[in-house]
Enzyme design. Structure first.
Site, PDB file in Angstrom:
ATOM      1  N   LYS A   1      19.811  44.522 -15.381  1.00 36.11           N
ATOM      2  CA  LYS A   1      20.411  46.150 -16.552  1.00 36.11           C
ATOM      3  C   LYS A   1      20.226  45.276 -17.865  1.00 36.11           C
ATOM      4  O   LYS A   1      19.534  45.249 -18.565  1.00 36.11           O
ATOM      5  CB  LYS A   1      20.635  46.518 -16.700  1.00 36.11           C
ATOM      6  CG  LYS A   1      20.727  47.704 -15.568  1.00 36.11           C
ATOM      7  CD  LYS A   1      19.708  48.181 -14.959  1.00 36.11           C
ATOM      8  CE  LYS A   1      19.771  49.202 -14.397  1.00 36.11           C
ATOM      9  NZ  LYS A   1      19.727  49.260 -12.961  1.00 36.11           N
TER      10      LYS A   1
HETATM   11  C1  PLP Z   1      19.234  49.831 -11.523  1.00 29.57           C
HETATM   12  C2  PLP Z   1      18.873  48.679 -10.618  1.00 29.57           C
HETATM   13  C3  PLP Z   1      17.726  49.156  -9.275  1.00 29.57           C
HETATM   14  C4  PLP Z   1      16.290  50.195  -9.455  1.00 29.57           C
HETATM   15  O1  PLP Z   1      16.056  49.510 -11.265  1.00 29.57           O
HETATM   16  P1  PLP Z   1      15.402  50.869 -11.687  1.00 29.57           P
HETATM   17  O2  PLP Z   1      14.109  50.471 -12.984  1.00 29.57           O
HETATM   18  O3  PLP Z   1      15.233  52.095 -11.459  1.00 29.57           O
HETATM   19  O4  PLP Z   1      13.883  51.595 -10.638  1.00 29.57           O
HETATM   20  C5  PLP Z   1      17.075  47.758  -8.658  1.00 29.57           C
HETATM   21  N1  PLP Z   1      18.232  47.265  -8.451  1.00 29.57           N
HETATM   22  C6  PLP Z   1      19.819  46.936  -9.244  1.00 29.57           C
HETATM   23  C7  PLP Z   1      20.499  46.041  -8.751  1.00 29.57           C
HETATM   24  C8  PLP Z   1      19.806  47.753 -10.262  1.00 29.57           C
HETATM   25  O5  PLP Z   1      20.583  47.904 -11.093  1.00 29.57           O
END
Ligand code: PLP
Length: 497
Positions: free
Chosen positions: A113
């Site tokens: 993120k």
């Molecule tokens: C948010 C997240 C995901 C999922 O990603 P999306 O964009 O919501 O599909 C997968 N792995 C981790 C560690 C995340 O923080």
């Protein structure tokens, strides 16, 4: 370039307006009216460049109402030296001749993120200067664990912004919870809700489109925006790293310029994999996008059958950031694949909220089948995969990444497709120490999170990220838990309005 709404094609806004608003007032998501194309020569020019320079070139194609100077200011601030533990920002790691892990967790909060949420505050404040003078932006976030912390860290003490994060009280790992509840900064608030991520996300979406709240906000000189991947400003930085990863694949000799790769993404809200879809549509040679899910396998079923059905049990798994039954960003894909038919998208989304399911047309489904493969894996297989990758490749991966590695292995076995592949690695293993440790060690002594971290270090030798190690001994600032029906009131309380 302009942006329109997936639920009303007559909407036409600039990139700045799309980013400041977060979501269209009709409840739809902003999408570009056309996807910019890049040539082989364009990619070739990016190869010798740094991540920052690559990002500028890609973002210019989408943020057409930003000046070159503004884009440079945003990107250089977000990815400046020292913020990410790799000079390449998101390096690729070779697991085997055909498997490359794209490490997206080298940022300040150890999850992918950060790739977007380090940039979003710059994009948002630059955008709001163009569109909303003298207004304070309130960022409202629903999180399955990682977005919350990454958004708090990105927006902490950013002038003219406030940020409020809602997380499911039992839906995040102990480390994720501690990261959020100890957050510093004068403009931040965090609240747990009694419910799961979908409850948090629907609550936040409802607040965004609530007319009373909008009025009250106007009176107080406030405006909402979103740091969730429903915000275009979250998605566009993610396109960059797929373009950049392809450049790195060429640079390292894994593929020749123009040769295809596959991309595997551990998926929850469909944001990360959608960014890979945009990269493919732009012209990056991606053959297949493999969507990997955990036991909450609503997307696997959808991509295999054409019917999205959220009427099923919700599981709390060891990969909590993917514990999601309503994947918001799918709406954007559907809009592009159904010939930008807003009425059709509206119909499907209405069905999703009334019946919990919808079925796409044959034409959309056949396009899906030509672009995507999908698979899922339960906690047991996740654990075995962590052990297998560690023992055979000496690489320690987190639970989310392990889901992707597992699904990819099955994909190769079933399809025989040996195209060189980029597997998105979305979190540092120490965010999920208990699950990762139990996969590689059968005698665990630790009974608290930080002893677990020490033991995982002893067992793996993988360095502990300092930003997690220093949480030890910090006491939580934010301990409030609310009912999901009271989220609106919590927002008012937190803002003092
Ligand atoms: C948010 C997240 C995901 C999922 O990603 P999306 O964009 O919501 O599909 C997968 N792995 C981790 C560690 C995340 O923080």
């Amino acid at each position: 370039m302009y942006y329109t709404s997936t639920r009303d094609k007559s909407v036409r806004v600039t990139a700045s307006e799309a980013i400041t608003k977060g979501i269209s007032s009709d409840g739809g998501l902003f999408v570009p009216t056309e996807i910019p194309k890049i040539s082989k020569e364009f990619v070739n020019e990016l190869i010798p460049l740094s991540y920052i320079e690559r990002a500028k070139r890609v973002l210019e194609l989408y943020l057409t109402d930003f000046s070159k100077e503004e884009i440079a200011y945003c990107v250089e601030g977000a990815y400046k030296k020292g913020k990410f533990t790799s000079e390449k920002v998101s390096p690729i790691y070779k697991l085997s001749d055909s498997e490359y892990v794209l490490e997206l967790w080298r940022g300040p909060t150890c999850a992918f993120k950060d790739m977007a949420l380090q940039l979003l505050p710059y994009l948002l404040t630059t955008s709001s200067e163009k569109t909303l003078k003298d207004t304070e932006i309130v960022i409202l976030v629903a999180t399955s664990g990682d977005t919350g912390k990454a958004a708090l860290e990105g927006f902490k003490d950013v002038p003219n912004t406030k940020i409020l994060v809602f997380y499911p009280v039992d839906g995040v790992s102990p480390m994720q919870k501690l990261q959020m509840t100890t957050q510093e900064g004068e403009n931040v608030s965090v609240c747990a809700i009694e419910g799961n991520f979908d409850d948090a996300q629907s609550g936040v979406k409802a607040i965004f489109t609530d007319k009373d709240i909008e009025k009250k906000f106007k009176e107080n000189g406030l405006a909402f925006s979103s740091a969730n991947s429903i915000n275009w400003g979250r998605l566009v930085p993610q396109i960059v790293y797929y373009v950049s990863a392809y450049c790195d694949m060429v640079e390292s000799g894994a593929v020749k310029l123009g040769e295809e790769i596959n991309v595997v993404v551990p998926t929850g809200n469909f944001g990360n994999i959608l960014a890979a879809y945009y990269a493919k549509e732009m012209g990056i040679p991606v053959k297949t996008l493999v969507c990997a899910s955990n036991a909450n396998n609503v997307l696997t079923d959808f991509l295999k059958t054409g019917t999205y059905d959220r009427n099923r049990s919700f599981y709390c798994t060891t990969s909590p950031s993917m514990d999601i039954l309503i994947s918001s960003n799918l709406e954007r894909l559907l809009f592009h694949l159904c010939g930008e038919n807003d009425a059709t998208v509206r119909d499907w989304m209405n069905k999703l909220s009334t019946d919990g399911k919808y079925t796409v047309t044959d034409s959309v489904f056949s396009q899906i089948k030509s672009i995507f493969a999908a698979g899922c894996c339960d906690d047991k297989a996740t654990k075995e995969t962590i052990a297998d990758v560690f023992n055979s490749k000496n690489y320690l991966c987190d639970t989310h990444t392990a889901v992707a590695v597992n699904v990819y292995k099955n994909y190769v076995e079933n399809s025989g497709d040996n195209t060189p592949t980029v597997i998105a690695s979305t979190a540092n293993p120490y965010k999920f120490s208990a699950s990762v440790l139990s996969a590689i060690s059968d005698k665990i002594q630790a009974d608290n999170e930080f002893d677990m971290v020490d033991e995982l270090f002893a067992a793996s030798g993988e360095p502990v990220p300092p930003q997690l190690a220093t949480l030890k001994g910090k006491s939580p600032r934010f301990t409030k838990v609310c009912n999901k029906a009271d989220m609106k009131q919590v927002v008012f309380d937190m803002l003092g309005i």
